[in-house]
Scaffold this motif. Sequence first.
Motif, PDB file in Angstrom:
ATOM      1  N   THR A  84       0.814  -1.224   0.000  1.00 36.36           N
ATOM      2  CA  THR A  84       0.000   0.000   0.000  1.00 36.36           C
ATOM      3  C   THR A  84       0.846   1.272   0.000  1.00 36.36           C
ATOM      4  O   THR A  84       0.312   2.371  -0.019  1.00 36.36           O
ATOM      5  CB  THR A  84      -0.957   0.049   1.225  1.00 36.36           C
ATOM      6  OG1 THR A  84      -0.170   0.170   2.414  1.00 36.36           O
ATOM      7  CG2 THR A  84      -1.841  -1.170   1.306  1.00 36.36           C
ATOM      8  N   THR A  86       4.071   3.924  -1.390  1.00 33.79           N
ATOM      9  CA  THR A  86       4.402   4.544  -2.679  1.00 33.79           C
ATOM     10  C   THR A  86       5.558   3.827  -3.387  1.00 33.79           C
ATOM     11  O   THR A  86       5.868   4.125  -4.541  1.00 33.79           O
ATOM     12  CB  THR A  86       4.832   6.017  -2.430  1.00 33.79           C
ATOM     13  OG1 THR A  86       3.967   6.584  -1.467  1.00 33.79           O
ATOM     14  CG2 THR A  86       4.765   6.856  -3.689  1.00 33.79           C
ATOM     15  N   ARG A  89       4.866   1.803  -7.065  1.00 34.75           N
ATOM     16  CA  ARG A  89       3.712   2.096  -7.932  1.00 34.75           C
ATOM     17  C   ARG A  89       4.075   2.373  -9.383  1.00 34.75           C
ATOM     18  O   ARG A  89       3.219   2.290 -10.252  1.00 34.75           O
ATOM     19  CB  ARG A  89       2.932   3.278  -7.352  1.00 34.75           C
ATOM     20  CG  ARG A  89       2.266   2.905  -6.053  1.00 34.75           C
ATOM     21  CD  ARG A  89       1.475   4.060  -5.521  1.00 34.75           C
ATOM     22  NE  ARG A  89       1.001   3.758  -4.182  1.00 34.75           N
ATOM     23  CZ  ARG A  89       0.757   4.671  -3.265  1.00 34.75           C
ATOM     24  NH1 ARG A  89       0.938   5.951  -3.556  1.00 34.75           N
ATOM     25  NH2 ARG A  89       0.317   4.318  -2.083  1.00 34.75           N
ATOM     26  N   GLY A 119      -2.141   5.239  -4.748  1.00 34.03           N
ATOM     27  CA  GLY A 119      -2.314   6.259  -3.724  1.00 34.03           C
ATOM     28  C   GLY A 119      -3.755   6.760  -3.747  1.00 34.03           C
ATOM     29  O   GLY A 119      -4.471   6.572  -4.742  1.00 34.03           O
ATOM     30  N   CYS A 120      -4.163   7.392  -2.644  1.00 35.32           N
ATOM     31  CA  CYS A 120      -5.556   7.831  -2.565  1.00 35.32           C
ATOM     32  C   CYS A 120      -5.836   8.937  -3.595  1.00 35.32           C
ATOM     33  O   CYS A 120      -6.794   8.854  -4.368  1.00 35.32           O
ATOM     34  CB  CYS A 120      -5.880   8.299  -1.157  1.00 35.32           C
ATOM     35  SG  CYS A 120      -4.623   9.350  -0.412  1.00 35.32           S
ATOM     36  N   TYR A 121      -4.984   9.964  -3.645  1.00 39.79           N
ATOM     37  CA  TYR A 121      -5.214  11.056  -4.605  1.00 39.79           C
ATOM     38  C   TYR A 121      -5.145  10.545  -6.058  1.00 39.79           C
ATOM     39  O   TYR A 121      -5.995  10.885  -6.876  1.00 39.79           O
ATOM     40  CB  TYR A 121      -4.195  12.177  -4.424  1.00 39.79           C
ATOM     41  CG  TYR A 121      -4.228  12.948  -3.126  1.00 39.79           C
ATOM     42  CD1 TYR A 121      -5.321  13.743  -2.782  1.00 39.79           C
ATOM     43  CD2 TYR A 121      -3.136  12.928  -2.259  1.00 39.79           C
ATOM     44  CE1 TYR A 121      -5.327  14.490  -1.612  1.00 39.79           C
ATOM     45  CE2 TYR A 121      -3.135  13.669  -1.086  1.00 39.79           C
ATOM     46  CZ  TYR A 121      -4.225  14.447  -0.754  1.00 39.79           C
ATOM     47  OH  TYR A 121      -4.215  15.186   0.395  1.00 39.79           O
ATOM     48  N   GLY A 151      -9.227  13.925   3.993  1.00 41.31           N
ATOM     49  CA  GLY A 151      -9.383  13.820   5.435  1.00 41.31           C
ATOM     50  C   GLY A 151      -8.014  13.590   6.056  1.00 41.31           C
ATOM     51  O   GLY A 151      -7.105  13.082   5.402  1.00 41.31           O
ATOM     52  N   GLY A 154      -5.400  10.509   6.130  1.00 43.15           N
ATOM     53  CA  GLY A 154      -4.496  10.281   5.004  1.00 43.15           C
ATOM     54  C   GLY A 154      -3.044  10.447   5.413  1.00 43.15           C
ATOM     55  O   GLY A 154      -2.149   9.897   4.776  1.00 43.15           O
ATOM     56  N   GLY A 155      -2.799  11.204   6.475  1.00 47.97           N
ATOM     57  CA  GLY A 155      -1.429  11.407   6.943  1.00 47.97           C
ATOM     58  C   GLY A 155      -0.997  10.372   7.970  1.00 47.97           C
ATOM     59  O   GLY A 155       0.066  10.529   8.590  1.00 47.97           O
ATOM     60  N   MET A 159      -0.245  12.276  11.690  1.00 45.76           N
ATOM     61  CA  MET A 159      -1.118  13.428  11.439  1.00 45.76           C
ATOM     62  C   MET A 159      -2.406  13.350  12.259  1.00 45.76           C
ATOM     63  O   MET A 159      -2.967  14.371  12.661  1.00 45.76           O
ATOM     64  CB  MET A 159      -1.445  13.575   9.955  1.00 45.76           C
ATOM     65  CG  MET A 159      -2.185  14.874   9.684  1.00 45.76           C
ATOM     66  SD  MET A 159      -2.479  15.197   7.960  1.00 45.76           S
ATOM     67  CE  MET A 159      -0.849  15.650   7.406  1.00 45.76           C
ATOM     68  N   HIS A 185       5.003  16.549  -4.682  1.00 44.12           N
ATOM     69  CA  HIS A 185       4.395  15.496  -3.860  1.00 44.12           C
ATOM     70  C   HIS A 185       4.742  14.118  -4.421  1.00 44.12           C
ATOM     71  O   HIS A 185       4.892  13.952  -5.634  1.00 44.12           O
ATOM     72  CB  HIS A 185       2.872  15.702  -3.844  1.00 44.12           C
ATOM     73  CG  HIS A 185       2.151  14.842  -2.857  1.00 44.12           C
ATOM     74  ND1 HIS A 185       1.814  13.541  -3.134  1.00 44.12           N
ATOM     75  CD2 HIS A 185       1.705  15.095  -1.610  1.00 44.12           C
ATOM     76  CE1 HIS A 185       1.184  13.018  -2.091  1.00 44.12           C
ATOM     77  NE2 HIS A 185       1.102  13.949  -1.147  1.00 44.12           N
ATOM     78  N   LYS A 186       4.832  13.155  -3.519  1.00 37.31           N
ATOM     79  CA  LYS A 186       5.257  11.802  -3.930  1.00 37.31           C
ATOM     80  C   LYS A 186       4.281  11.139  -4.907  1.00 37.31           C
ATOM     81  O   LYS A 186       4.629  10.138  -5.535  1.00 37.31           O
ATOM     82  CB  LYS A 186       5.465  10.920  -2.695  1.00 37.31           C
ATOM     83  CG  LYS A 186       4.191  10.705  -1.885  1.00 37.31           C
ATOM     84  CD  LYS A 186       4.449   9.834  -0.656  1.00 37.31           C
ATOM     85  CE  LYS A 186       3.140   9.627   0.119  1.00 37.31           C
ATOM     86  NZ  LYS A 186       3.275   8.711   1.235  1.00 37.31           N
ATOM     87  N   HIS A 187       3.076  11.659  -5.040  1.00 32.55           N
ATOM     88  CA  HIS A 187       2.111  11.039  -5.958  1.00 32.55           C
ATOM     89  C   HIS A 187       2.238  11.505  -7.415  1.00 32.55           C
ATOM     90  O   HIS A 187       1.576  10.963  -8.295  1.00 32.55           O
ATOM     91  CB  HIS A 187       0.675  11.333  -5.491  1.00 32.55           C
ATOM     92  CG  HIS A 187       0.283  10.536  -4.287  1.00 32.55           C
ATOM     93  ND1 HIS A 187      -0.880  10.759  -3.592  1.00 32.55           N
ATOM     94  CD2 HIS A 187       0.898   9.509  -3.654  1.00 32.55           C
ATOM     95  CE1 HIS A 187      -0.963   9.907  -2.594  1.00 32.55           C
ATOM     96  NE2 HIS A 187       0.107   9.146  -2.596  1.00 32.55           N
ATOM     97  N   VAL A 207      -5.544  19.381   3.260  1.00 25.86           N
ATOM     98  CA  VAL A 207      -6.166  18.535   4.290  1.00 25.86           C
ATOM     99  C   VAL A 207      -7.226  19.354   5.004  1.00 25.86           C
ATOM    100  O   VAL A 207      -7.018  20.533   5.317  1.00 25.86           O
ATOM    101  CB  VAL A 207      -5.097  18.035   5.299  1.00 25.86           C
ATOM    102  CG1 VAL A 207      -5.744  17.429   6.535  1.00 25.86           C
ATOM    103  CG2 VAL A 207      -4.184  17.014   4.637  1.00 25.86           C
TER     104      VAL A 207
HETATM  105  C1  LIG Z   1      -3.283  13.792   3.936  1.00 27.97           C
HETATM  106  C2  LIG Z   1      -1.939  13.160   3.627  1.00 27.97           C
HETATM  107  O1  LIG Z   1      -0.938  13.474   4.230  1.00 27.97           O
HETATM  108  N1  LIG Z   1      -1.945  12.266   2.677  1.00 27.97           N
HETATM  109  C3  LIG Z   1      -0.765  11.551   2.277  1.00 27.97           C
HETATM  110  C4  LIG Z   1      -1.072  10.611   1.179  1.00 27.97           C
HETATM  111  C5  LIG Z   1      -1.955   9.479   1.560  1.00 27.97           C
HETATM  112  C6  LIG Z   1      -1.795   8.356   0.601  1.00 27.97           C
HETATM  113  O2  LIG Z   1      -2.452   8.049  -0.353  1.00 27.97           O
HETATM  114  O3  LIG Z   1      -0.691   7.768   0.817  1.00 27.97           O
HETATM  115  P1  LIG Z   1       0.192   6.879  -0.041  1.00 27.97           P
HETATM  116  O4  LIG Z   1       0.743   7.517  -1.198  1.00 27.97           O
HETATM  117  O5  LIG Z   1       1.237   6.502   0.862  1.00 27.97           O
HETATM  118  O6  LIG Z   1      -0.652   5.767  -0.459  1.00 27.97           O
HETATM  119  C7  LIG Z   1       0.313  12.493   1.778  1.00 27.97           C
HETATM  120  O7  LIG Z   1      -0.006  13.506   1.176  1.00 27.97           O
HETATM  121  O8  LIG Z   1       1.486  12.101   1.869  1.00 27.97           O
END
Ligand SMILES: CC(=O)N[C@@H](CCC(=O)OP(=O)(O)O)C(=O)O
Length: 315
Positions: A84, A86, A89, A119-121, A151, A154-155, A159, A185-187, A207
Motif C-alpha cells: 500500500t 508509494t 507504484r 495512492g488515494c489522490y 481527510g 491520510g497522513g 497526522m 508530492h510523492k504522488h 487537508v
Molecule cells: C493527507 C496526507 O498526508 N496524505 C498523504 C497521502 C496518503 C496516501 O495516499 O498515501 P500513499 O501515497 O502513501 O498511499 C500524503 O499527502 O502524503
Amino acid sequence: MTDMKPKIFIDGEHGTTGLQIRTRLAGRNDLEILSIPVERRKDPEARAEFLKASDIAILCLPDAASKEAVALLGDDSSTRVIDTSTAFRTAPDWAYGFAELTKGQADKIAQARLVANPGCYPTGAIGLIRPLVEAGILPADYPVSVNAVSGYTGGGKQMIVQMENPDAPDAITAPHFLYGLTLSHKHVAELQTHGLLDRRPLFSPSVGRFAQGMLVQVPLFLGDLNGSPSLVDLHAALEKQYAGAGVVEVVPYAEGIALPRVDPTELNDTNRMKLFVFGTEGGGQANLVAVLDNLGKGASGAAVQNMDLMLGKAA
Ligand SMILES: CC(=O)N[C@@H](CCC(=O)OP(=O)(O)O)C(=O)O
Ligand SMILES: NC(=O)C1=CN([C@@H]2O[C@H](COP(=O)(O)OP(=O)(O)OC[C@H]3O[C@@H](n4cnc5c(N)ncnc54)[C@H](OP(=O)(O)O)[C@@H]3O)[C@@H](O)[C@H]2O)C=CC1
C-alpha cells in the motif's frame, strides 16, 4: 486439500491502513489471518517468518519498511504481495492495483505476484484523466492540474495525533490547510505514469479537519482538448470506461450538474468512488471531480479488492 484457507498477513496491521484492512477482513471465515504480536511488529526476523508463511502479504508500512519486507521475502518467494506504500507504484514488474484503470487490469492484478495499491489522490485523479487520454480527448501533453482535499487520516498515525491532540508539540490547529507547496508530492510520478501524461501534472493537495473522505478536482479548458468536446462528451467517455464497474460510478450528467455542492465524506467506509462532470454547457470549461474515502477505495478497500481478485474471489 480443498478446505485450506489462504493465509493473509498484514505487515503494519497496527497502523491506520492495516487496522482498517483487519476490520474489513474481520467477518471473513474464508481466510486465515496471521497476526504478529504487537511487540514484535518491527522485528525483521519475526516479520520474515510471517511474510514467508503467508500466501498473500499486505504491506501497510512506510516506503522503507515495504522495501525491506520485499527484500526479506526474496525474489523466488511464493508469497504474493500487495503493497500500500508509494514504493513500487511505477515499478515495471509490479501490477498497478487499480482494477478499473483500463481493460484487462483486473486480470493483470488477478495473475500478479506483486501488486502496488494506488495512492488515494491518484485513484481519483487517474480515474478521471486516464479514460479521456485513452479516448483521444485529453492530449498527453495537456497541462493537467489536480487540486484535492483529504481527510486527515491520510497522513497516518502521526497526522491523526497532530489534528486531534491540541497538546501535541506539533499540533495543527487550522481547519483546512494546503501542503505539498513545492509541487513535488510523492504522488506526481504515479499520476503521470498511470495517467499516461507526457507532461508532469501540477498537483496541489490539502487537508481538512475531517477524519476520512476526499475530493479530487481536475479543471479543464475544453477548447484545448482534442475536438473541443462538450461536457456531455466528457461524461460519455467516462461512462463508457466505467460501464458495469460496480466500484466506480459516473454520476448521471443531469444529476451532477444540478448539485449545489459536493461532500468529500459522502462515500466514507465504502470502497466506492463517484465521478462527476461539472460546468456550464457552452461555457468552454469543465471541472472533473472524484469523491472517495481516502481509507476506502483510496487504501484499505482497494487492498481487499485486489486480494479478492488475486484469490479468484472477486464478485
Ligand atoms: C493527507 C496526507 O498526508 N496524505 C498523504 C497521502 C496518503 C496516501 O495516499 O498515501 P500513499 O501515497 O502513501 O498511499 C500524503 O499527502 O502524503
Ligand atoms: N492513510 C491513508 O489514507 C493512506 C495510506 N497509504 C499508505 O499506507 C502505508 C501505511 O500508512 P498508514 O497506515 O497511514 O501509516 P501509519 O503510520 O498509520 O501506520 C504504519 C504502521 O507501520 C508500522 N511500521 C513502521 N515502520 C515499521 C517497520 N520497520 N517494520 C514494521 N512496521 C513498521 C508503524 O508502527 P508504529 O505503530 O510504531 O507507528 C505503524 O503501525 C503508507 O505507505 C501510506 O503511504 C496509502 C493510501 C492511503
